[in-house]
Every structure is written in structure tokens, then in C-alpha cells.
Write a protein that holds these residues in place. Structure first.
Motif, mmCIF file in Angstrom:
data_model
loop_
_atom_site.group_PDB
_atom_site.id
_atom_site.type_symbol
_atom_site.label_atom_id
_atom_site.label_comp_id
_atom_site.label_asym_id
_atom_site.label_seq_id
_atom_site.Cartn_x
_atom_site.Cartn_y
_atom_site.Cartn_z
ATOM 1 N N GLU A 49 2.710 -63.299 -13.711
ATOM 2 C CA GLU A 49 1.607 -62.446 -14.160
ATOM 3 C C GLU A 49 2.174 -61.205 -14.847
ATOM 4 N N THR A 50 1.499 -60.811 -15.911
ATOM 5 C CA THR A 50 2.001 -59.651 -16.652
ATOM 6 C C THR A 50 1.003 -58.503 -16.554
ATOM 7 N N ARG A 51 1.422 -57.376 -17.068
ATOM 8 C CA ARG A 51 0.585 -56.180 -17.068
ATOM 9 C C ARG A 51 -0.732 -56.467 -17.793
ATOM 10 N N PRO A 52 -1.861 -55.972 -17.276
ATOM 11 C CA PRO A 52 -3.134 -56.206 -17.984
ATOM 12 C C PRO A 52 -3.075 -55.620 -19.396
ATOM 13 N N GLU A 53 -3.520 -56.427 -20.340
ATOM 14 C CA GLU A 53 -3.361 -56.036 -21.745
ATOM 15 C C GLU A 53 -4.471 -55.111 -22.210
ATOM 16 N N VAL A 54 -4.184 -54.448 -23.323
ATOM 17 C CA VAL A 54 -5.190 -53.600 -23.978
ATOM 18 C C VAL A 54 -6.354 -54.489 -24.405
ATOM 19 N N GLY A 55 -7.562 -54.021 -24.151
ATOM 20 C CA GLY A 55 -8.759 -54.789 -24.513
ATOM 21 C C GLY A 55 -9.309 -55.580 -23.333
ATOM 22 N N PRO A 147 -2.639 -41.961 -2.720
ATOM 23 C CA PRO A 147 -1.458 -42.818 -2.517
ATOM 24 C C PRO A 147 -1.777 -44.259 -2.905
ATOM 25 N N ASP A 148 -0.771 -44.989 -3.294
ATOM 26 C CA ASP A 148 -0.938 -46.403 -3.644
ATOM 27 C C ASP A 148 -0.853 -47.216 -2.354
ATOM 28 N N LEU A 149 -1.980 -47.256 -1.650
ATOM 29 C CA LEU A 149 -1.986 -47.894 -0.327
ATOM 30 C C LEU A 149 -1.661 -49.371 -0.422
ATOM 31 N N ARG A 150 -0.686 -49.808 0.364
ATOM 32 C CA ARG A 150 -0.193 -51.191 0.398
ATOM 33 C C ARG A 150 0.230 -51.668 -0.995
ATOM 34 N N LEU A 151 0.466 -50.696 -1.890
ATOM 35 C CA LEU A 151 0.925 -50.957 -3.267
ATOM 36 C C LEU A 151 -0.062 -51.866 -4.006
ATOM 37 N N ASP A 152 -1.318 -51.764 -3.627
ATOM 38 C CA ASP A 152 -2.353 -52.638 -4.187
ATOM 39 C C ASP A 152 -2.583 -52.343 -5.672
ATOM 40 N N ALA A 153 -2.717 -51.042 -6.002
ATOM 41 C CA ALA A 153 -3.014 -50.682 -7.392
ATOM 42 C C ALA A 153 -1.844 -51.047 -8.312
ATOM 43 N N SER A 154 -0.632 -50.696 -7.901
ATOM 44 C CA SER A 154 0.531 -50.985 -8.761
ATOM 45 C C SER A 154 0.740 -52.486 -8.913
ATOM 46 N N LYS A 156 -1.740 -54.704 -8.991
ATOM 47 C CA LYS A 156 -2.771 -55.190 -9.916
ATOM 48 C C LYS A 156 -2.456 -54.808 -11.363
ATOM 49 N N TYR A 157 -1.814 -53.669 -11.543
ATOM 50 C CA TYR A 157 -1.493 -53.224 -12.906
ATOM 51 C C TYR A 157 -0.087 -53.651 -13.322
ATOM 52 N N ARG A 158 0.625 -54.319 -12.397
ATOM 53 C CA ARG A 158 1.939 -54.857 -12.716
ATOM 54 C C ARG A 158 2.822 -53.817 -13.392
ATOM 55 N N ILE A 159 2.879 -52.638 -12.817
ATOM 56 C CA ILE A 159 3.668 -51.587 -13.459
ATOM 57 C C ILE A 159 5.142 -51.973 -13.440
ATOM 58 N N THR A 160 5.853 -51.518 -14.441
ATOM 59 C CA THR A 160 7.275 -51.864 -14.546
ATOM 60 C C THR A 160 8.157 -50.698 -14.111
ATOM 61 N N GLY A 161 7.526 -49.574 -13.815
ATOM 62 C CA GLY A 161 8.273 -48.391 -13.372
ATOM 63 C C GLY A 161 7.331 -47.202 -13.340
ATOM 64 N N VAL A 162 7.878 -46.057 -13.038
ATOM 65 C CA VAL A 162 7.089 -44.821 -13.087
ATOM 66 C C VAL A 162 7.828 -43.799 -13.950
ATOM 67 N N PRO A 163 7.123 -42.957 -14.684
ATOM 68 C CA PRO A 163 5.664 -42.949 -14.806
ATOM 69 C C PRO A 163 5.173 -44.035 -15.758
#
Lengths: 197, 161
Positions: A49-55, A147-154, A156-163
Motif C-alpha cells: 500500500e502506498t501513500r494516499p494520492e492527491v485527488g 498524539p498518533d495513538l497506536r500509530l493509526d494515523a501515520s 493510514k497516510y503511509r508516511i515515509t518520515g517526518v515532517p
């Protein structure tokens, strides 16, 4: 003639030997193999799965805000509760160097754009809560943060790093993704573009 | 007099040293828990070996919680609650994770049973008598095929009716 029944019995016994019945454990082994394949397949699909795309629609998630960093009067909310507003969703961490550089940009952006239906929303990724609170205090951050509880948000957004920052327009669609720190000019131009569209 | 003072100082030193050693959280205490956790930032690297700032912060948090009197299980539960199951080195024994725990055991068990049966069949094959050699042709006379045998019986039955 009298030997015939014995021969028949022998024949039945031999037939049973030729066609052995499948044992229950054979089915269990096959069920185990099938379960393993399903499990690995599920893992592979998830890994690809990849990061949600624009659009695309921004994935919804629940958050419980840090004390003192709530959104309006909400202690907890879903991202979908912010529909109708432009959301600047910023994943950050107190241990992340570039996040320190970006903190001032985001706070200034919040002050500049908050009256234009823009909500800046920080999500502290993989962070110790007390460290995150110290960070926000040190950089004078006032925009809503959770906070990103249980890392749920990150997840779902498949972040590759911060920020990493996602700009979500008023109908909940991802309008722009910024991996890495934002500059003031970038933030302003992206928000202006979304507001004009 | 000088000897008594020396003994007194030595006793005091031992007393204070023992007291502080009992309350002190050592790096080993921290690492004993850290090695059971994984930081999501540095995947596949246990927390006790990871050198990033994020992992240092997490280890500091473990130390703090130990100093506050939390048990090993309480600390692991805290991290699991906050960061999810993936931070645990051992997946929790619940839900779909049971597959991870039970499948290897089941495969080894059934593999063992299958192998034992295979060995038994091999042994049985070896102990079977050698095929009878016909004196006329010198060829082994295999038992008549099953179909012929059945056919013969059926013929005999039909004749007897």
C-alpha cells in the motif's frame, strides 16, 4: 464353492488397502498451509500500500488532543469532523531535527490563515507525550495537536518520515502532499491555490 | 580512636552505597525491557540496539517509568497502548496473531507425524517377501491384477447362478 465367501472378504480387504481413506490430519495440514498463504498474502498486500494520492479522499482517523492543544472545544475528534475546512495535517516528532525548523513556519501559518477556514493539525508521530509537549512549549505552538495513538494515523497516510504534510481541501480530498519541511512561501502558495480552486 | 572512626566511616559508606544501589535503575534494567520492544522509526531493530534519537527517548521513558515503580509488564502494556502491537517483539497472543503462534507448532507436529508414517511405510516395504520367481520363465510372478481377480470372481458367481 465353500471358499467363495472368504475370497470375497479378502477381496474387500484388498480393495480397502488399494484405496486408503484420507486421514483427518491431511485436511488439517492443508488448512494450515492455506491459512499461512492467506496470512502472507494479506501481509504482502498491506506492505504494498502506498501513500494516499492527491485527488483521493483523505483517510479518516480518530484523535484525542493533547491537553491545551484541543480543536475548538473538542477533546477528541475525527478528521471527518473538520470537513468544510481546509486541513493542513502535519506529521512531526520532537526527536526530528527538521521539525524544529518547520515549527515556526507552521505556527506563523496558523496565525495567518486560521480566519480563512484553515485548520492546522499536528500529529506527533512515535513520540513520548512529555517530549512532544515540551517541544510545543519550546516553539510556542498553539495550533491543535494530538498524539498518533497506536500509530493509526501515520499508518493510514503511509508516511515515509517526518515532517510530512497533507493539505486536505474542504470536501475532504487530498489536494497536496509535502514530504519534508515546509517553507513559509510554500505554505502560503499552496493554501492560496486551494482557496482559489 | 582512629580505628573506631575508620570503622564508622566504612559502615556509613556501605550503608549509603547499598541503599542507593537498591533504588538505582541500571542500563541493564532498561535494556532488559528495551530488547522486547521495537521502535517503529527503525524497523527490525530492537530498542536496546537502536541508536537514533527516537530510541534514546524511548529508553529514557522506560528508565523514568522504572524509577516511578512500574513493572516490566506495565511498561510494555503502556508502550503497546500508545504505539500499537507492532512495537512488541513478541506479537500478543490474541486475534489473528494466534496464527503466528500456532501455525509453526502445528506444521512441525504434522510434519513429524507425516515423516514417522513415511518411515514406517519404508520399513514395511523392506520387510515384504521377495516376489516369487517362476521356474519356467525366470521372471518374477507378480500377483494378478486386481481387476482380473475381480472379473474372475464375478464370472464364477455368474456361472453359479
Amino acid at each position: 464353492m465353500s471358499e467363495l465367501p472368504e475370497q470375497l472378504e479378502l477381496n474387500e480387504a484388498e480393495s480397502a488397502e488399494i484405496k486408503p481413506r484420507r486421514k483427518w490430519w491431511v485436511y488439517v495440514v492443508w488448512a494450515g498451509v492455506a491459512a499461512l498463504i492467506l496470512f502472507l498474502g494479506y501481509g504482502l498486500l498491506n506492505a504494498n500500500e502506498t501513500r494516499p494520492e492527491v485527488g483521493k479522499q483523505a483517510p479518516d482517523f480518530a484523535m484525542t488532543f493533547f491537553d491545551g492543544y484541543e480543536w475548538e472545544d473538542y477533546q477528541a475528534a475525527n478528521l471527518s469532523d473538520l470537513e468544510g475546512k481546509i486541513v493542513v495535517l502535519n506529521f512531526w516528532a520532537s526527536w526530528c531535527g527538521p521539525c524544529e525548523d518547520e515549527a515556526g513556519v507552521l505556527e506563523n501559518g496558523w496565525q495567518a490563515w486560521r480566519d480563512d477556514d484553515v485548520v492546522l493539525l499536528g500529529i506527533a508521530y512515535s513520540d513520548i507525550d512529555s517530549d512532544a509537549l515540551d517541544f510545543m512549549e519550546r516553539f510556542g505552538i498553539t495550533y491543535p495537536n494530538a498524539p498518533d495513538l497506536r500509530l493509526d494515523a501515520s499508518d493510514k497516510y503511509r508516511i515515509t518520515g517526518v515532517p510530512e504534510t497533507f493539505f486536505i481541501d474542504k470536501d475532504g480530498t487530498i489536494a497536496y502532499v509535502q514530504p519534508g519541511p515546509l517553507t513559509t512561501s510554500q505554505l502560503n502558495s499552496i493554501l492560496q491555490e486551494i482557496l482559489n480552486s | 580512636m582512629r580505628f573506631s572512626a575508620f570503622i564508622l566511616i566504612l559502615l556509613l559508606y556501605l550503608l549509603v552505597g547499598t541503599a542507593s544501589a537498591q533504588g538505582e535503575v541500571t542500563a541493564d534494567d532498561v535494556n532488559a525491557i528495551a530488547k522486547q520492544l521495537f521502535c517503529p522509526v527503525c524497523e527490525n531493530e530492537p530498542l536496546d540496539q537502536c541508536g537514533t534519537k527516537a530510541c534514546q527517548d524511548w529508553r529514557a521513558e522506560i528508565r523514568l517509568q522504572l524509577e516511578q515503580g512500574a513493572t516490566e509488564q506495565e511498561i510494555k502494556d503502556n508502550f503497546q497502548r500508545r504505539y500499537g502491537d507492532r512495537v512488541l517483539a513478541e506479537p500478543p497472543r490474541e486475534g489473528i496473531n494466534w496464527i503466528l503462534w500456532l501455525l509453526p507448532v502445528a506444521l512441525v507436529l504434522f510434519g513429524g507425524i507425516w515423516f514417522a508414517r513415511y518411515l514406517r511405510q519404508l520399513q514395511a516395504g523392506k520387510s515384504d517377501p521377495a516376489p516369487v520367481v517362476s521356474s519356467a520363465s525366470g521372471n518374477p510372478t507378480a500377483p494378478p491384477p486386481q481387476d482380473d481377480y475381480v472379473a474372475r470372481i464375478e464370472d464364477e458367481l455368474r456361472d453359479n447362478e
